[in-house]
Design an enzyme around this catalytic site. Sequence first.
Site, PDB file in Angstrom:
ATOM      1  N   SER A 115      29.298  49.629  23.594  1.00 42.08           N
ATOM      2  CA  SER A 115      30.288  49.635  24.669  1.00 42.08           C
ATOM      3  C   SER A 115      31.622  50.161  24.150  1.00 42.08           C
ATOM      4  CB  SER A 115      30.405  48.236  25.271  1.00 42.08           C
ATOM      5  OG  SER A 115      30.884  48.310  26.597  1.00 42.08           O
ATOM      6  N   LYS A 168      44.642  36.886  46.877  1.00 44.07           N
ATOM      7  CA  LYS A 168      45.417  36.574  45.682  1.00 44.07           C
ATOM      8  C   LYS A 168      44.640  35.673  44.723  1.00 44.07           C
ATOM      9  CE  LYS A 168      49.044  36.586  43.080  1.00 44.07           C
ATOM     10  NZ  LYS A 168      49.379  37.824  42.332  1.00 44.07           N
TER      11      LYS A 168
END
Length: 306
Positions: A115, A168
């Site tokens: 990765s 949020k």
Amino acid sequence: MLILGLFGLNVKRALFSDDRGYEVDGPYLAALYVEGTILAGQVDTFGIATGYQHQWTLDKIDELMNDPENKGILLFIDSPGGGVYESDELYLKLNEYKETTERPVYAVMGSMAASGGYYIAAAADEIFANRNTWTGSIGVTIGTLYDISELLEKYGVKTVTITAGRNKAMGSSVEPLTQEQQAIFQSLVDEAYEQFVGIVAEERNLDLDAVKNLADGRVYTAKQAMELGLVDSIGTMEDAVYAMSEKYDLWDCDVIDIVYQDHSLWGNLFGSVKIPDLKSGDVSALLEVVEGGNRFPISYECELLK
């Protein structure tokens, strides 16, 4: 007195250690080590720097850029990956080194370069993988999000989250994830994924569609990665040194290891002390898993190898 007895040897080492770093006498190749998760600000219980040190690594590359005696970088990678931001920042710094100095960068993979570990390797002119290396894992993760709202309800626990903006608090472990919020998270990883595969295609001279086909997050062996064009050779650090010396006529260069070491008094006193993790029961363990799982910095990190 007991504490002084335990740390006596470390005190002596701290007081009399030499913080000169590395010494060179003539042209050299810098063996720069990236080992561990590629994240910034990694410290242990005492606040002592541990593992891969991001800012230190970037600063060292800057030093090498400004050192005329340095003739190239041998980037040793043994990492499961790391943060999107840190991986990209290191990738860009390596490219800056190459463009500024016109010196070579060769990547050498240890047991794993997955990765984000592969992401930074892509900056190299040549990539060497040990025959037992696991690499690839080209993909992006935002981690595992836990929803324990039903468990809390079962035990009569109620929570209230005060927000302005309906998304949020998305990702909160005490509220289910909405379809809109899942789509938002997906857009974040998709954009980072496009950046990753684009870099691999460009740096490795591969077709973008071909890269997307192989970049499904799986891990490859060194042999498989070489067949796919992700690495250039199967070999060791010594093989990489020989190849770089031969191609760029650098036979007169020494190889200098550039490895982070904490020479501070605090680091020498407590660097070898291990503090056990203290857990108190199943609920504590569950909350620890949830807390860790719901910290979701988007990352180029292989879940299998981290």
